[in-house]
Design a protein around this motif. Structure first.
Motif, PDB file in Angstrom:
ATOM      1  N   PHE A  25       1.479   6.686  -2.305  1.00  0.00           N
ATOM      2  CA  PHE A  25       1.656   5.820  -1.136  1.00  0.00           C
ATOM      3  C   PHE A  25       2.860   6.252  -0.291  1.00  0.00           C
ATOM      4  O   PHE A  25       3.998   6.303  -0.796  1.00  0.00           O
ATOM      5  CB  PHE A  25       1.852   4.356  -1.573  1.00  0.00           C
ATOM      6  N   GLY A  73       1.311  -3.242   8.833  1.00  0.00           N
ATOM      7  CA  GLY A  73       0.652  -2.280   7.947  1.00  0.00           C
ATOM      8  C   GLY A  73      -0.842  -2.545   7.999  1.00  0.00           C
ATOM      9  O   GLY A  73      -1.272  -3.676   7.781  1.00  0.00           O
ATOM     10  N   LYS A  75      -4.991  -0.322   7.736  1.00  0.00           N
ATOM     11  CA  LYS A  75      -5.582   0.915   7.206  1.00  0.00           C
ATOM     12  C   LYS A  75      -6.840   1.334   7.953  1.00  0.00           C
ATOM     13  O   LYS A  75      -7.559   0.484   8.480  1.00  0.00           O
ATOM     14  CB  LYS A  75      -5.959   0.715   5.731  1.00  0.00           C
ATOM     15  N   SER A 135      -6.972   6.039   1.722  1.00  0.00           N
ATOM     16  CA  SER A 135      -7.183   5.565   3.099  1.00  0.00           C
ATOM     17  C   SER A 135      -6.048   6.116   3.968  1.00  0.00           C
ATOM     18  O   SER A 135      -5.116   6.753   3.461  1.00  0.00           O
ATOM     19  CB  SER A 135      -7.189   4.035   3.138  1.00  0.00           C
ATOM     20  N   TYR A 137      -3.045   4.943   5.937  1.00  0.00           N
ATOM     21  CA  TYR A 137      -2.183   3.769   6.158  1.00  0.00           C
ATOM     22  C   TYR A 137      -1.516   3.916   7.523  1.00  0.00           C
ATOM     23  O   TYR A 137      -1.021   4.992   7.878  1.00  0.00           O
ATOM     24  CB  TYR A 137      -1.133   3.692   5.051  1.00  0.00           C
ATOM     25  N   ARG A 139       1.303   2.510  10.211  1.00  0.00           N
ATOM     26  CA  ARG A 139       2.545   1.741  10.277  1.00  0.00           C
ATOM     27  C   ARG A 139       3.018   1.660  11.736  1.00  0.00           C
ATOM     28  O   ARG A 139       3.679   2.555  12.238  1.00  0.00           O
ATOM     29  CB  ARG A 139       3.593   2.422   9.388  1.00  0.00           C
ATOM     30  N   VAL A 166      -2.900   7.824   2.235  1.00  0.00           N
ATOM     31  CA  VAL A 166      -2.332   7.238   1.010  1.00  0.00           C
ATOM     32  C   VAL A 166      -3.348   7.101  -0.118  1.00  0.00           C
ATOM     33  O   VAL A 166      -4.549   6.958   0.110  1.00  0.00           O
ATOM     34  CB  VAL A 166      -1.717   5.835   1.279  1.00  0.00           C
ATOM     35  N   TYR A 169      -1.079   1.888  -3.996  1.00  0.00           N
ATOM     36  CA  TYR A 169       0.321   1.494  -3.832  1.00  0.00           C
ATOM     37  C   TYR A 169       1.039   1.457  -5.178  1.00  0.00           C
ATOM     38  O   TYR A 169       2.171   1.907  -5.305  1.00  0.00           O
ATOM     39  CB  TYR A 169       0.385   0.118  -3.161  1.00  0.00           C
ATOM     40  N   THR A 303      -2.328  -5.410   2.365  1.00  0.00           N
ATOM     41  CA  THR A 303      -2.964  -4.213   2.931  1.00  0.00           C
ATOM     42  C   THR A 303      -2.696  -3.007   2.047  1.00  0.00           C
ATOM     43  O   THR A 303      -3.614  -2.274   1.682  1.00  0.00           O
ATOM     44  CB  THR A 303      -2.436  -3.951   4.354  1.00  0.00           C
ATOM     45  N   ALA A 304      -1.424  -2.826   1.693  1.00  0.00           N
ATOM     46  CA  ALA A 304      -1.077  -1.652   0.891  1.00  0.00           C
ATOM     47  C   ALA A 304      -1.711  -1.755  -0.489  1.00  0.00           C
ATOM     48  O   ALA A 304      -2.295  -0.809  -0.997  1.00  0.00           O
ATOM     49  CB  ALA A 304       0.437  -1.522   0.790  1.00  0.00           C
TER      50      ALA A 304
END
Ligand code: COI
Length: 365
Positions: A25, A73, A75, A135, A137, A139, A166, A169, A303-304
């Motif tokens: 991640f 955040g 994706k 996926s 990610y 930011r 990523v 996580y 999300t992460a």
């Protein structure tokens, strides 16, 4: 939509892409980034996509001193039929503006932000990873760039979007994580910044996180800032419990983050006719349910982290092992359904996903 022009400067040096299967991640970034400036009087201007690069800031920039910043955040996913899908991006840009409000940062046009994101993803499309569990990610963040040491809302900002392919996580992946219930420190209080996505919330969580990870726990579970009794959220996730067939999650109370995954899970459960309740819930109640053998499952959402099953809570010197430390049936079904929708493999009755069209219109080059 008003006319929104994005200047594009392609990178001449393409970076080497990591193997999808080896992604962790947040360590690798794509070839380009989006930037837009704000100046009081002129508003947001100079939208541009440029090669990914360090940004030069005056050391007096207010972000460094008083932490005036917000972030999001979200994706993007690669589908089997070679499409790129975004999951509820409108929700994230809406929440970005709610965070902006709290931090006295000027609003960003949400449609422009989404257009910029789609443009950026299109340019870095080859970076959307394909392996299972991976996926792209995204930011987006805003920082106060005005050089000034007075404590006041800045008059200059930058809005930036960076992209990072990523993997999961947590090192545990979809395996259950162990969570320590935090008894000394608090994350947020009502009236504070707990509902905003601002860096300071995460900076102040580090101490508790450090202590818990020294003791072998992945994250901490935060209790309310006043009585340290009621459950708020986990380090980077909202939290759900399944007790005697009913799913319960702490109600949004002014100090909990309004997670996009949290509300998607609530909608999904309602769609399945599973009883889901948003209410105040204490650690005492969890312990009682545990002792009575009624605490069937617990999981975090974010999300992460997506859906992260919780296999153990540690509270007041006692361990509570949930579902014998295994991933619960409902957690697994939620994970499979949510990720299925996100990757376009399961029908999306909620219209949550939107495609990043291969040839998204470019306003200006
Ligand atoms: C997310 O889930 O996107 C978050 O913002 C959590 C992050 C702090 C890793």
């Amino acid at each position: 939509m008003t006319n929104f022009q994005i200047e594009i400067n392609h990178s001449e040096h393409k970076k080497e892409k990591p193997e999808s299967s080896e992604l962790v991640f947040g360590r690798v970034f794509t070839d380009h980034m989006f930037i837009m400036d704000y100046t009081a009087g002129d508003g947001w201007h100079s939208a541009r996509i440029v090669p990914y690069q360090p940004i030069a800031l005056d050391p007096a920039s207010m972000i460094f001193h008083y932490g005036q910043s917000v972030f999001e955040g979200l994706k993007a996913y690669w589908t089997k039929d070679e499409k790129v899908l975004l999951f509820r991006p409108d929700r994230n840009f809406h929440r970005l503006n709610q965070s902006n409000d709290r931090l006295c940062i000027p609003h960003i046009d949400e449609e422009h932000a989404l257009q910029a994101l789609k443009e950026l993803i299109n340019i870095d499309r080859e970076w959307v990873p394909k392996a299972e569990g991976t996926s792209l990610y995204i930011r987006p963040f805003v920082i106060a760039t005005e050089p000034f040491l007075g404590v006041a809302p800045a008059k200059r900002y930058q809005f930036i979007i960076i992209l990072s392919p990523v993997g999961s996580y947590y090192k545990e992946g979809i395996q259950p994580v162990k969570i320590a219930v935090e008894q000394q420190f608090v994350r947020a209080v009502q009236g504070g910044t707990g509902t905003a996505k601002t860096g300071g919330n995460y900076a102040s969580s580090l101490k508790a996180q450090e202590v818990s990870s020294q003791n072998g726990y992945s994250q901490v579970l935060w209790l309310d800032g006043k009585e340290k009794k009621y459950i708020e959220e986990v380090g980077s996730m909202n939290v759900f419990f399944k007790i005697d067939g009913e799913v319960i999650t702490p109600a949004l109370n002014g100090s909990i983050l309004n997670g996009v995954t949290r509300s998607s899970i609530i909608e999904l459960l309602q769609h399945w006719n599973v009883t889901v309740t948003e209410r105040r819930i204490s650690m005492d109640e969890i312990k009682e349910a545990y002792k009575a053998g009624k605490l069937e499952e617990a999981f975090g959402t974010g999300t992460a982290a997506v859906i992260s099953p919780i296999g153990e809570f540690f509270w007041q010197d006692e361990q509570m092992i949930i579902n014998e430390g295994n991933t619960g049936e409902l957690s697994k079904k939620l994970y499979d359904t949510l990720t299925g929708i996100q990757k376009g493999e399961i029908e999306d009755p909620f219209k949550w996903v939107q495609e990043v069209e291969l040839r998204h219109a470019v306003s200006f080059r």
